[in-house]
Design a protein around this motif. Structure first.
Motif, PDB file in Angstrom:
ATOM      1  N   ARG A   8      -2.665  66.692  -5.583  1.00 54.28           N
ATOM      2  CA  ARG A   8      -2.110  67.916  -6.339  1.00 54.28           C
ATOM      3  C   ARG A   8      -2.258  67.875  -7.910  1.00 54.28           C
ATOM      4  N   GLU A   9      -3.201  68.641  -8.169  1.00 58.90           N
ATOM      5  CA  GLU A   9      -3.287  68.954  -9.728  1.00 58.90           C
ATOM      6  C   GLU A   9      -4.009  67.523  -9.872  1.00 58.90           C
ATOM      7  N   GLY A  10      -4.711  66.942  -9.523  1.00 58.36           N
ATOM      8  CA  GLY A  10      -5.493  65.883  -9.688  1.00 58.36           C
ATOM      9  C   GLY A  10      -7.081  65.778  -9.365  1.00 58.36           C
ATOM     10  N   GLY A  11      -7.464  66.816  -9.803  1.00 59.04           N
ATOM     11  CA  GLY A  11      -8.975  66.786  -9.736  1.00 59.04           C
ATOM     12  C   GLY A  11      -9.658  65.641 -10.386  1.00 59.04           C
ATOM     13  N   ASP A  12     -10.658  64.949 -10.040  1.00 58.54           N
ATOM     14  CA  ASP A  12     -11.250  63.745 -10.665  1.00 58.54           C
ATOM     15  C   ASP A  12     -10.367  62.640 -10.982  1.00 58.54           C
ATOM     16  N   SER A  13      -9.115  62.460 -10.090  1.00 57.42           N
ATOM     17  CA  SER A  13      -8.232  61.424 -10.475  1.00 57.42           C
ATOM     18  C   SER A  13      -8.698  60.341  -9.668  1.00 57.42           C
ATOM     19  N   THR A  14      -8.200  59.152  -9.875  1.00 57.88           N
ATOM     20  CA  THR A  14      -8.523  57.758  -9.111  1.00 57.88           C
ATOM     21  C   THR A  14      -7.294  57.568  -8.106  1.00 57.88           C
ATOM     22  N   VAL A  15      -7.824  57.575  -6.766  1.00 59.38           N
ATOM     23  CA  VAL A  15      -6.943  57.255  -5.828  1.00 59.38           C
ATOM     24  C   VAL A  15      -7.199  55.598  -5.521  1.00 59.38           C
ATOM     25  N   VAL A  16      -6.050  54.758  -5.367  1.00 55.84           N
ATOM     26  CA  VAL A  16      -6.249  53.447  -4.990  1.00 55.84           C
ATOM     27  C   VAL A  16      -5.147  53.213  -3.951  1.00 55.84           C
ATOM     28  N   LEU A  17      -5.827  52.543  -2.741  1.00 52.84           N
ATOM     29  CA  LEU A  17      -4.964  52.073  -1.674  1.00 52.84           C
ATOM     30  C   LEU A  17      -4.800  50.567  -1.863  1.00 52.84           C
ATOM     31  N   ILE A  18      -3.544  50.265  -1.816  1.00 51.23           N
ATOM     32  CA  ILE A  18      -3.055  48.859  -1.913  1.00 51.23           C
ATOM     33  C   ILE A  18      -2.283  48.125  -1.023  1.00 51.23           C
ATOM     34  N   PRO A  19      -2.595  47.006  -0.362  1.00 48.93           N
ATOM     35  CA  PRO A  19      -1.852  46.412   0.839  1.00 48.93           C
ATOM     36  C   PRO A  19      -0.569  45.947   0.361  1.00 48.93           C
ATOM     37  N   ASP A  20       0.374  46.443   1.316  1.00 47.85           N
ATOM     38  CA  ASP A  20       1.868  46.147   0.657  1.00 47.85           C
ATOM     39  C   ASP A  20       2.350  44.885   1.197  1.00 47.85           C
ATOM     40  N   GLY A  21       2.708  44.065   0.212  1.00 47.55           N
ATOM     41  CA  GLY A  21       3.231  42.734   0.546  1.00 47.55           C
ATOM     42  C   GLY A  21       2.007  41.649   0.959  1.00 47.55           C
ATOM     43  N   ARG A  22       0.869  41.919   0.775  1.00 44.42           N
ATOM     44  CA  ARG A  22      -0.066  40.973   0.978  1.00 44.42           C
ATOM     45  C   ARG A  22      -0.492  40.447  -0.175  1.00 44.42           C
ATOM     46  N   PRO A  23      -0.891  38.860   0.009  1.00 39.57           N
ATOM     47  CA  PRO A  23      -1.544  38.257  -1.046  1.00 39.57           C
ATOM     48  C   PRO A  23      -2.906  38.661  -1.711  1.00 39.57           C
ATOM     49  N   MET A  24      -3.106  38.469  -2.854  1.00 40.94           N
ATOM     50  CA  MET A  24      -4.417  39.099  -3.470  1.00 40.94           C
ATOM     51  C   MET A  24      -5.607  38.280  -2.867  1.00 40.94           C
ATOM     52  N   LEU A  25      -5.413  37.247  -1.729  1.00 42.10           N
ATOM     53  CA  LEU A  25      -6.456  36.684  -1.093  1.00 42.10           C
ATOM     54  C   LEU A  25      -7.450  37.696  -0.358  1.00 42.10           C
ATOM     55  N   ARG A  26      -7.023  38.895  -0.013  1.00 38.63           N
ATOM     56  CA  ARG A  26      -7.491  39.800   0.669  1.00 38.63           C
ATOM     57  C   ARG A  26      -8.223  41.004  -0.195  1.00 38.63           C
ATOM     58  N   ALA A  27      -8.881  40.569  -1.269  1.00 38.05           N
ATOM     59  CA  ALA A  27      -9.513  41.725  -2.047  1.00 38.05           C
ATOM     60  C   ALA A  27      -9.951  42.656  -1.199  1.00 38.05           C
ATOM     61  N   ASP A  28     -10.565  42.752  -0.153  1.00 40.49           N
ATOM     62  CA  ASP A  28     -11.274  43.750   0.660  1.00 40.49           C
ATOM     63  C   ASP A  28     -10.498  44.576   1.228  1.00 40.49           C
ATOM     64  N   LEU A  29      -8.991  44.345   1.104  1.00 34.90           N
ATOM     65  CA  LEU A  29      -8.086  45.472   1.698  1.00 34.90           C
ATOM     66  C   LEU A  29      -7.718  46.483   0.557  1.00 34.90           C
ATOM     67  N   TYR A  30      -8.264  46.180  -0.766  1.00 34.64           N
ATOM     68  CA  TYR A  30      -7.935  47.076  -1.880  1.00 34.64           C
ATOM     69  C   TYR A  30      -8.886  48.144  -1.811  1.00 34.64           C
ATOM     70  N   LYS A  31      -8.683  49.226  -1.972  1.00 36.68           N
ATOM     71  CA  LYS A  31      -9.644  50.502  -2.001  1.00 36.68           C
ATOM     72  C   LYS A  31      -9.505  51.293  -2.963  1.00 36.68           C
ATOM     73  N   ARG A  32     -10.656  51.821  -3.794  1.00 35.94           N
ATOM     74  CA  ARG A  32     -10.487  52.782  -4.760  1.00 35.94           C
ATOM     75  C   ARG A  32     -11.488  53.725  -4.720  1.00 35.94           C
ATOM     76  N   VAL A  33     -11.050  54.941  -4.801  1.00 32.08           N
ATOM     77  CA  VAL A  33     -12.206  56.176  -4.800  1.00 32.08           C
ATOM     78  C   VAL A  33     -11.880  57.329  -5.871  1.00 32.08           C
ATOM     79  N   GLN A  34     -12.647  57.894  -6.092  1.00 31.23           N
ATOM     80  CA  GLN A  34     -12.571  59.257  -7.004  1.00 31.23           C
ATOM     81  C   GLN A  34     -12.497  60.331  -6.100  1.00 31.23           C
ATOM     82  N   ALA A  35     -11.368  61.189  -6.505  1.00 28.58           N
ATOM     83  CA  ALA A  35     -11.029  62.544  -5.808  1.00 28.58           C
ATOM     84  C   ALA A  35     -12.131  63.248  -6.610  1.00 28.58           C
ATOM     85  N   ASP A  36     -12.443  64.371  -5.757  1.00 25.06           N
ATOM     86  CA  ASP A  36     -13.451  65.415  -6.276  1.00 25.06           C
ATOM     87  C   ASP A  36     -12.511  66.266  -7.182  1.00 25.06           C
TER      88      ASP A  36
END
Length: 136
Positions: free
Chosen positions: A44-72
């Motif tokens: 909401r009211e976030g055109g061109d914002s950055t959306v980040v999905l972060i594993p909850d309670g998981r160690p940084m060993l799994r960088a592949d679980l972190y996702k980052r996209v740009q909203a349109d």
């Protein structure tokens, strides 16, 4: 698609524990799953914002679980290829670099993230509010 498991020889899955590659001829098995989930939504009211999905309670060993996209420009976004698990999804107007890999950086911001539980092959829709900025 996502990496479901990695095994060295007949040992346990090493994705969450880390490993070193031995000097022996032990085999490595990597299982790729084709039932990755999808998270879609609007900031909401976030055109061109950055959306980040972060594993909850998981160690940084799994960088592949972190996702980052740009909203349109209208704030819509889609993240695909997500492994099953629990996550937090954040929306920021501006977040330079990748500070969300640092657990100390995220600690004061955790309450800003929306918790989501993702099952294999699922499609989840969310409605997010954009955070103020990248500074805790």
């Amino acid at each position: 698609f996502y990496v479901k498991s990695v095994r060295m020889g007949s040992g346990p899955d090493v994705l969450n524990a880390g490993f070193t590659v031995p000097g022996s001829t032990e085999s490595m098995e990597v299982l790729i799953a084709g039932d990755g989930a999808e998270l879609r939504g609007t900031v909401r009211e976030g055109g061109d914002s950055t959306v980040v999905l972060i594993p909850d309670g998981r160690p940084m060993l799994r960088a592949d679980l972190y996702k980052r996209v740009q909203a349109d420009k209208s704030g819509a976004f889609v993240i695909g290829g997500i492994a099953p698990g629990t996550y937090r999804v954040f929306a920021w107007k501006d977040i330079p670099g990748n500070p969300f890999f640092d657990p100390d950086y995220l600690k004061p911001l955790k309450s800003l993230g929306m918790p989501v539980t993702i099952a294999a092959g699922s499609v989840i829709s969310v409605d997010l509010a954009v955070g103020q900025n990248s500074d805790p």
